[in-house]
Design an enzyme around this catalytic site. Structure first.
Site, PDB file in Angstrom:
ATOM      1  N   GLU A 270      -9.993   1.485   3.845  1.00 48.14           N
ATOM      2  CA  GLU A 270     -10.330   1.076   2.477  1.00 48.14           C
ATOM      3  C   GLU A 270     -10.147  -0.441   2.329  1.00 48.14           C
ATOM      4  OE1 GLU A 270      -7.474   2.534  -0.287  1.00 48.14           O
ATOM      5  OE2 GLU A 270      -8.761   2.235  -2.043  1.00 48.14           O
ATOM      6  N   HIS A 271      -8.957  -0.924   2.740  1.00 49.67           N
ATOM      7  CA  HIS A 271      -8.655  -2.348   2.679  1.00 49.67           C
ATOM      8  C   HIS A 271      -8.382  -2.871   4.085  1.00 49.67           C
ATOM      9  CE1 HIS A 271      -6.882  -0.659  -1.158  1.00 49.67           C
ATOM     10  NE2 HIS A 271      -7.687  -1.574  -1.656  1.00 49.67           N
TER      11      HIS A 271
ATOM     12  N   HIS B 191       2.225   2.972  -3.244  1.00 44.98           N
ATOM     13  CA  HIS B 191       1.305   3.659  -4.155  1.00 44.98           C
ATOM     14  C   HIS B 191       1.542   5.158  -4.205  1.00 44.98           C
ATOM     15  CE1 HIS B 191      -1.636   1.170  -6.090  1.00 44.98           C
ATOM     16  NE2 HIS B 191      -1.902   0.491  -5.004  1.00 44.98           N
TER      17      HIS B 191
ATOM     18  N   GLN C 230       0.842  -1.205   0.000  1.00 47.44           N
ATOM     19  CA  GLN C 230       0.000   0.000   0.000  1.00 47.44           C
ATOM     20  C   GLN C 230       0.872   1.248   0.000  1.00 47.44           C
ATOM     21  OE1 GLN C 230      -3.645   0.494  -0.937  1.00 47.44           O
ATOM     22  NE2 GLN C 230      -2.855  -1.470  -0.319  1.00 47.44           N
TER      23      GLN C 230
ATOM     24  N   HIS D 205     -52.099  20.639  -4.605  1.00 47.52           N
ATOM     25  CA  HIS D 205     -51.844  19.219  -4.334  1.00 47.52           C
ATOM     26  C   HIS D 205     -53.162  18.551  -3.898  1.00 47.52           C
ATOM     27  CE1 HIS D 205     -47.617  20.330  -4.340  1.00 47.52           C
ATOM     28  NE2 HIS D 205     -47.245  19.097  -4.100  1.00 47.52           N
TER      29      HIS D 205
ATOM     30  N   ASP E 168      -6.521  -6.435  -5.849  1.00 48.29           N
ATOM     31  CA  ASP E 168      -6.294  -5.328  -6.792  1.00 48.29           C
ATOM     32  C   ASP E 168      -6.414  -5.798  -8.232  1.00 48.29           C
ATOM     33  OD1 ASP E 168      -5.857  -3.364  -4.944  1.00 48.29           O
ATOM     34  OD2 ASP E 168      -3.676  -3.650  -4.866  1.00 48.29           O
TER      35      ASP E 168
END
Lengths: 426, 426
Positions: free
Chosen positions: B324-325, B259, B256, B417, B358
């Protein structure tokens, strides 16, 4: 009011202008809102107290309403309104319960376990506007899907200018089972919901309409919390043949127009005579309508009538306009409906006025406006849930899928990705 | 790198700082982007041509790639990469096909017909970044759910600085069945997708990651078109006992970190010795890693190790971090997983490194970052569909539900209405 005929030489240009006409009058309040949010973030309840005193002319000792207070105010609401709210809640609940999605789990041919779970959000804040747009029906439409989704904490903020509370809103909250209510509004309420204060715990998502300040505040806190779609002025598109009672159609068009001077009502019909009768009907009704000032402004400025050769020709026009509400007042509404790909909610046949859906139909009345029905949907229980996906490889199954992943990781220039897999393949 | 122990006196404060640390470095490019969008809106292709020449040093006669050109470039991609992409596509397709939702239709006890249909969006634009972050795997992850949802026109834009095209991206596009590809990027590409030009028809929704200009452009065109969630820097949270191979966990954390310098890798373990071994492992690996510059910066600045008394104590921490993960490298990952309510995607057991997801796992790798897993989900086929709801009353059934609606409309001060319903009840 625009009057278009598909046989007009300049129809394409006029229709395109209608499609692209943005009715929202955006005031830039971003700097003022930034300041309010920053102040609430730092000074919490003290800031909320100051803004509430200043904007709402209201200085409560506590923002939250006790159970006793909620019950007291809810009981001020007349019994027939409360009963109608209960009736509406039952029907809305029934429709939204059908939306409950299915989790899934499977083991694939190489032995990998895969699954997906739907999980409710933990906590949601509903913003309810004060003043004229403080609609009890919207409390139900926002709160009930959250409740059915399984959200444990559903809280509500509602401004109470001069300390005045709308009993019908409190009755709706009670019907929906909301027990945590704060009498605050504006950008300061949105900031409190997003960041929390000493007296208000923050939420994960904020929903509900509001004025320009509220809308801008939601935009600014988006990311810190989730928000719903930003709602623009309301719209109705009525497709009607000449077998309809023109007065019914006139009322339907006006029911949207009376919401907001920026609201839009459009009639598509295959009869020029019918079109004219509806226009005359509206002219006849308007002077006696208590909401005529708003309805008249909306109809004059944004209303439109489109005459088509035949009703099938309305289909591409409807899909381009992507209306929030669509009435199909024709003999076989299902035949037309199957071709409609862009609309928030569709009302089928001569006995389904859009307003029935605002209250007791069952489907949600929080719907995509300004052509966003091209890419978004009405409020649902999915707006209060999220999905978690799961993946489980074993020693054997990783061998079977790992190599391809290593190749791709290397192709993408990510060696640690590749090694995190290959080290387990040895 | 932060080292926290739940037994530390200041753990609560340190953990809260970790949770609330915003890693995104936001550059304010809103004015520049506004100008680009306005220019493209007015001058169309001519403006696109100028920006592409200026920013990408590239002046093609046409932005679109012919089928022949797509095939030509895709064939430059090595066979093993193309085969791996096909393998990945098959697995991603299988998982997303399980998501296909059910329409429903029913007639209730009073005779009202209600239904809900899921309808695919008509047209979607996928933005693929140029340069280092031009990932073929992301082309698959964005395009395949759209295809399975039933989107008829899926187009792609990808900047090609100096005219250089990434063959693997083109191969992925071909595997995903994308036939309309434009070699443009930046805010100008987003403007073209949203408003259209003479050579590029507009889309209904724009998805895919990009740099600060692209992200800001997506924010600005949101409303005119739909957009996906704004993705922040990537994150992994690994919960691991001391029975893991520490080197495996080190690679997972680094996968990770490599990245982005703003990426975040966190380890939660119940063993201080294991924690130390993993930290040492990372220190040992880093010097030999070709992505060490990025990975080292991320690990030093944003990495964290948290030692808990027992692994059950990790549950509330995970839910607050809402990663996220999430890897659960323990004996019984299912036992832990059932308590996790906030995470994008969960990787179960010791043989499921996050990187497998991934590429070839099956679930989507486009996932909520920056704690947005509290209120949002990974990309799915639902992001490419919308729901239309339908309501149909008859003369009899309207009688049964109409009165309650009239009462509520009157309570809300909306007489048109009320009349649109009551006029049909007579």
């Amino acid at each position: 009011m625009d009057f278009l005929k598909t046989t007009d030489q300049d129809f394409a240009a006029k229709f395109s202008a209608l499609v692209n006409n943005r009715r929202e009058s955006r005031v830039d309040v971003s700097v003022a809102v930034q300041e309010i949010i920053a102040n609430v973030k730092v000074r919490g309840d003290e800031a909320i107290r100051e803004y509430t005193s200043c904007f709402d002319n209201h200085s409560p000792t506590s923002f939250g309403l006790s159970q006793k207070a909620i019950t007291y105010y809810a009981q001020q609401c007349s019994a027939d309104i409360t009963t109608a709210l209960e009736f509406a809640a039952e029907r809305i609940t029934a429709f939204h319960q059908k939306q409950v999605p299915q989790n899934f789990v499977y083991t694939d041919s190489v032995g990998v376990n895969l699954s997906l779970n739907w999980v409710p959000l933990s906590t949601v804040g509903i913003y309810v506007p004060g003043g004229r747009a403080s609609y009890p029906s919207s409390v139900l439409m926002n709160a009930l899907p959250a409740k059915i989704a399984g959200v444990r904490r559903i809280i509500m903020t509602v401004p109470t200018p001069n300390g005045k509370i709308n009993p019908a809103v409190l009755a709706a909250a009670q019907v929906a089972g909301i027990t945590e209510i704060y009498c605050i509004g504006g950008a300061q309420a949105i900031a409190a919901l997003a960041y929390g204060t000493a007296s208000i715990a923050p939420v994960d998502k904020i929903i509900g309409p509001g004025n320009a300040y509220v809308t801008e505040a939601k935009r600014q806190v988006h990311g810190t919390v989730g928000i719903d779609n930003i709602a623009g002025p309301s719209e109705i598109l009525v497709v009607a043949d000449d077998k309809n009672n023109p007065e019914w159609i006139a009322w339907d068009l006006l029911s949207q127009a009376e919401h907001d001077p920026c609201a839009q009502s459009i009639l598509i019909t295959d009869s020029i005579d019918f079109a004219q009768t509806v226009i005359d009907s509206i002219a006849g009704i308007l002077p006696c309508l208590s909401t005529r000032k708003v309805a008249d402004a909306s109809w004059k400025e944004h209303g439109a009538v489109i005459v088509v050769d035949n009703l099938d020709a309305s289909i591409p026009l409807v899909n381009q306009l992507a209306p929030e509400h669509l009435e199909l007042c024709v003999d076989d509404p299902h035949q037309l409906a199957q071709h409609i790909r862009c609309a928030g909610s569709i009302f089928l046949g001569r006995y389904t006025p859009e307003a029935i859906g605002d209250y007791v139909g069952g489907p949600n009345h929080v719907l995509p406006t300004a052509r966003s029905a091209r890419f978004s949907s009405g409020l649902s229980i999915y707006d209060f849930m999220k999905r978690i996906t799961y993946l489980e490889c074993g020693k054997q199954s990783l061998q079977k899928i790992g190599k391809a992943a290593v190749i791709l990781a290397e192709a993408e220039g990510l060696p640690a990705h590749a090694r995190s897999i290959s080290t387990r393949l040895q």
